[in-house]
Design an enzyme around this catalytic site. Sequence first.
Site, PDB file in Angstrom:
ATOM      1  N   GLY A  51      92.937  -9.832 100.208  1.00 55.02           N
ATOM      2  CA  GLY A  51      91.832  -8.878 100.142  1.00 55.02           C
ATOM      3  C   GLY A  51      92.149  -7.460 100.589  1.00 55.02           C
ATOM      4  O   GLY A  51      91.564  -6.508 100.086  1.00 55.02           O
ATOM      5  N   ASP A 107      90.046  -6.462 104.747  1.00 57.96           N
ATOM      6  CA  ASP A 107      89.024  -5.900 103.862  1.00 57.96           C
ATOM      7  C   ASP A 107      87.647  -5.952 104.500  1.00 57.96           C
ATOM      8  O   ASP A 107      86.892  -4.994 104.447  1.00 57.96           O
ATOM      9  CB  ASP A 107      89.024  -6.610 102.498  1.00 57.96           C
ATOM     10  CG  ASP A 107      88.969  -8.140 102.589  1.00 57.96           C
ATOM     11  OD1 ASP A 107      88.926  -8.691 103.711  1.00 57.96           O
ATOM     12  OD2 ASP A 107      88.969  -8.792 101.532  1.00 57.96           O
ATOM     13  N   ASP A 110      83.446 -10.788 108.385  1.00 62.29           N
ATOM     14  CA  ASP A 110      82.257 -11.570 108.031  1.00 62.29           C
ATOM     15  C   ASP A 110      81.955 -12.509 109.204  1.00 62.29           C
ATOM     16  O   ASP A 110      81.369 -12.071 110.197  1.00 62.29           O
ATOM     17  CB  ASP A 110      82.538 -12.291 106.695  1.00 62.29           C
ATOM     18  CG  ASP A 110      81.359 -13.099 106.194  1.00 62.29           C
ATOM     19  OD1 ASP A 110      80.236 -12.893 106.674  1.00 62.29           O
ATOM     20  OD2 ASP A 110      81.556 -13.940 105.307  1.00 62.29           O
ATOM     21  N   LYS A 138      80.215  -6.821 107.749  1.00 61.37           N
ATOM     22  CA  LYS A 138      78.950  -7.380 107.249  1.00 61.37           C
ATOM     23  C   LYS A 138      77.990  -7.599 108.391  1.00 61.37           C
ATOM     24  O   LYS A 138      78.389  -8.051 109.474  1.00 61.37           O
ATOM     25  CB  LYS A 138      79.248  -8.720 106.570  1.00 61.37           C
ATOM     26  CG  LYS A 138      78.636  -8.860 105.217  1.00 61.37           C
ATOM     27  CD  LYS A 138      78.833 -10.241 104.681  1.00 61.37           C
ATOM     28  CE  LYS A 138      79.664 -10.209 103.420  1.00 61.37           C
ATOM     29  NZ  LYS A 138      79.631 -11.491 102.709  1.00 61.37           N
ATOM     30  N   VAL A 160      80.103  -9.270  98.203  1.00 63.08           N
ATOM     31  CA  VAL A 160      80.560  -8.106  97.436  1.00 63.08           C
ATOM     32  C   VAL A 160      81.951  -8.323  96.848  1.00 63.08           C
ATOM     33  O   VAL A 160      82.737  -9.134  97.353  1.00 63.08           O
ATOM     34  CB  VAL A 160      80.565  -6.827  98.313  1.00 63.08           C
ATOM     35  CG1 VAL A 160      79.151  -6.444  98.729  1.00 63.08           C
ATOM     36  CG2 VAL A 160      81.451  -6.988  99.546  1.00 63.08           C
ATOM     37  N   ASP A 166      87.376 -10.276  96.223  1.00 61.62           N
ATOM     38  CA  ASP A 166      87.290 -11.105  95.021  1.00 61.62           C
ATOM     39  C   ASP A 166      86.137 -12.092  95.042  1.00 61.62           C
ATOM     40  O   ASP A 166      85.560 -12.398  96.083  1.00 61.62           O
ATOM     41  CB  ASP A 166      88.568 -11.931  94.885  1.00 61.62           C
ATOM     42  CG  ASP A 166      88.625 -13.073  95.908  1.00 61.62           C
ATOM     43  OD1 ASP A 166      88.475 -12.791  97.123  1.00 61.62           O
ATOM     44  OD2 ASP A 166      88.772 -14.236  95.506  1.00 61.62           O
ATOM     45  N   ARG A 172      89.063  -8.068  91.878  1.00 51.62           N
ATOM     46  CA  ARG A 172      89.685  -7.271  92.945  1.00 51.62           C
ATOM     47  C   ARG A 172      90.011  -5.874  92.472  1.00 51.62           C
ATOM     48  O   ARG A 172      90.098  -4.947  93.266  1.00 51.62           O
ATOM     49  CB  ARG A 172      90.996  -7.916  93.404  1.00 51.62           C
ATOM     50  CG  ARG A 172      90.839  -9.257  94.081  1.00 51.62           C
ATOM     51  CD  ARG A 172      92.167  -9.630  94.751  1.00 51.62           C
ATOM     52  NE  ARG A 172      92.241 -11.037  95.083  1.00 51.62           N
ATOM     53  CZ  ARG A 172      91.745 -11.581  96.196  1.00 51.62           C
ATOM     54  NH1 ARG A 172      91.112 -10.837  97.068  1.00 51.62           N
ATOM     55  NH2 ARG A 172      91.886 -12.870  96.434  1.00 51.62           N
TER      56      ARG A 172
HETATM   57  P1  IMP Z   1      85.587 -14.343 107.952  1.00 58.85           P
HETATM   58  O1  IMP Z   1      86.716 -15.178 108.443  1.00 58.85           O
HETATM   59  O2  IMP Z   1      84.351 -15.159 107.671  1.00 58.85           O
HETATM   60  O3  IMP Z   1      85.276 -13.126 108.802  1.00 58.85           O
HETATM   61  O4  IMP Z   1      85.949 -13.889 106.521  1.00 58.85           O
HETATM   62  C1  IMP Z   1      86.782 -12.893 106.257  1.00 58.85           C
HETATM   63  C2  IMP Z   1      87.396 -13.078 104.881  1.00 58.85           C
HETATM   64  O5  IMP Z   1      86.491 -13.662 103.935  1.00 58.85           O
HETATM   65  C3  IMP Z   1      87.702 -11.711 104.381  1.00 58.85           C
HETATM   66  O6  IMP Z   1      89.029 -11.378 104.692  1.00 58.85           O
HETATM   67  C4  IMP Z   1      87.451 -11.820 102.891  1.00 58.85           C
HETATM   68  O7  IMP Z   1      88.645 -12.146 102.251  1.00 58.85           O
HETATM   69  C5  IMP Z   1      86.472 -12.939 102.723  1.00 58.85           C
HETATM   70  N1  IMP Z   1      85.100 -12.414 102.500  1.00 58.85           N
HETATM   71  C6  IMP Z   1      84.090 -12.316 103.399  1.00 58.85           C
HETATM   72  N2  IMP Z   1      82.989 -11.783 102.851  1.00 58.85           N
HETATM   73  C7  IMP Z   1      83.310 -11.515 101.562  1.00 58.85           C
HETATM   74  C8  IMP Z   1      82.581 -10.925 100.458  1.00 58.85           C
HETATM   75  O8  IMP Z   1      81.416 -10.500 100.537  1.00 58.85           O
HETATM   76  N3  IMP Z   1      83.272 -10.824  99.302  1.00 58.85           N
HETATM   77  C9  IMP Z   1      84.550 -11.241  99.137  1.00 58.85           C
HETATM   78  N4  IMP Z   1      85.268 -11.783 100.145  1.00 58.85           N
HETATM   79  C10 IMP Z   1      84.651 -11.925 101.340  1.00 58.85           C
HETATM   80 MG    MG Z   2      90.578 -11.890 103.100  1.00 62.07          MG
END
Ligand code: IMP
Ligand code: MG
Length: 185
Positions: A51, A107, A110, A138, A160, A166, A172
């Site tokens: 990402g 990127d 979340d 987010k 998004v 993606d 992407r």
């Molecule tokens: P986390 O571990 O839940 O914080 O997720 C982080 C990873 O999930 C990021 O590096 C992204 O690759 C993917 N991700 C989280 N939200 C989105 C989104 O809205 N669109 C696309 N990829 C996302």
């Molecule tokens: Mg990622």
Amino acid sequence: MSVELERVLVGREAIAVRVAELADELGAELDAEAERRGERAELVLVPVLTGAMIFVADLIRELERRMRIEVVRASSYHGTATRSSGSVALSEIPGDLAGCDVVLVDDILDSGRTLGALQAAIGEQRPRSLRTCVLLRKDVERAVHADCDLVGFDIPDEFVVGYGLDYDGLHRNLPDIGVLAAEAR
Ligand code: IMP
Ligand code: MG
């Protein structure tokens, strides 16, 4: 706007302006760190693939200084899911970060699981400093705490795509970041 997007959240011009600002902020922090310590450590940027690929490519060209780039790969979304799976698969962490100023680049923040796991794994290598830079943050309740020193944009809780992000491996390459149109899934 690309036909794949139903709505743009962050357009390409705003991204370019903010990426240049992030590079300036990061450069100023690294200079202040060097000043404080009386010496400059080796700078290593660690982008999280896939990402962060486009973000880091733009960021490093705005950051005019010597640096090493060591990629890591992480995945927490699988296939067509639009929610984090709850488990994060990490690739091997680069083994030579001791004493370096490390900047982890992703990127989007979340649930925090990906960056939380990477910060812990990189921290074990005893870098001199560890900063985290994300393009998007987010607005959700985090499952795991992850420090973010530099944030490009705060966005609402929507899935998004574009500028590296993606859906099931696609979209992407879109230059704007936005919400995917239902027909594009
Ligand atoms: P986390 O571990 O839940 O914080 O997720 C982080 C990873 O999930 C990021 O590096 C992204 O690759 C993917 N991700 C989280 N939200 C989105 C989104 O809205 N669109 C696309 N990829 C996302
Ligand atoms: Mg990622």
